[in-house]
Design an enzyme around this catalytic site. Sequence first.
Site, short mmCIF file in Angstrom:
data_model
loop_
_atom_site.label_atom_id
_atom_site.label_comp_id
_atom_site.label_asym_id
_atom_site.label_seq_id
_atom_site.Cartn_x
_atom_site.Cartn_y
_atom_site.Cartn_z
N GLU A 85 6.42 -2.91 5.71
CA GLU A 85 6.68 -2.21 4.45
C GLU A 85 6.39 -0.72 4.58
OE1 GLU A 85 5.28 -6.44 3.57
OE2 GLU A 85 4.64 -4.81 4.89
N CYS A 140 0.03 -2.40 1.83
CA CYS A 140 1.44 -2.28 1.48
C CYS A 140 1.64 -2.43 -0.03
CB CYS A 140 2.26 -3.28 2.27
SG CYS A 140 2.14 -2.98 4.06
N SER A 175 4.66 -11.86 2.38
CA SER A 175 3.92 -11.33 1.25
C SER A 175 3.16 -10.06 1.67
CB SER A 175 2.94 -12.40 0.75
OG SER A 175 2.22 -11.95 -0.36
N CYS A 203 0.49 -7.14 2.20
CA CYS A 203 -0.97 -7.06 2.20
C CYS A 203 -1.45 -6.05 1.17
CB CYS A 203 -1.46 -6.65 3.60
SG CYS A 203 -1.12 -4.92 3.99
N HIS A 208 2.67 -1.44 9.21
CA HIS A 208 3.18 -2.72 8.76
C HIS A 208 4.65 -2.52 8.41
CE1 HIS A 208 -0.81 -4.86 7.48
NE2 HIS A 208 -0.78 -4.53 8.76
#
Length: 146
Positions: A52, A82, A77, A79, A50
């Site tokens: 992040e 992350c 936002s 998950c 992801h």
Amino acid sequence: MDEFMRAAIEEARKGLAEGGIPIGAVLVIDGTIVGRGHNRRVQKDSVILHAEMDCLENAGRLMAGAYRRAVLYSTLSPCDMCSGSVLLYKIPKIVIGEHQTFQGPEEYLRSRGVELVILDDGDCIRLMREFIAANPELWYEDIGEE
């Protein structure tokens, strides 16, 4: 919009141009970007990259005190996965581009002392809405839904 969210959006657009999911992130410490990343699950055939996670990986190994002065900027936002990294390294603040198309465990992060700043940025919302409309299967795979 500040330069750091602009940098995260640049990362998101880079991911989209590579055929991936348009989510970007930057890690900022003491006013300097030390890590950049974008969702590369498709590009790297990865289960964990992801934006992040890619950003933190690209920042490299940092001392614990550095994370405690950091701000994570993400176009979406974060998950659960992350968010777990944010909690593990005690990153005190996340600036979130938008949480309309997806909302991670924001209340849990707040309950653990993480400051969240939600921008609801039009560019971030548009990027995700257009991507999800065009690629629903890939989006649901990314967030673990069927």
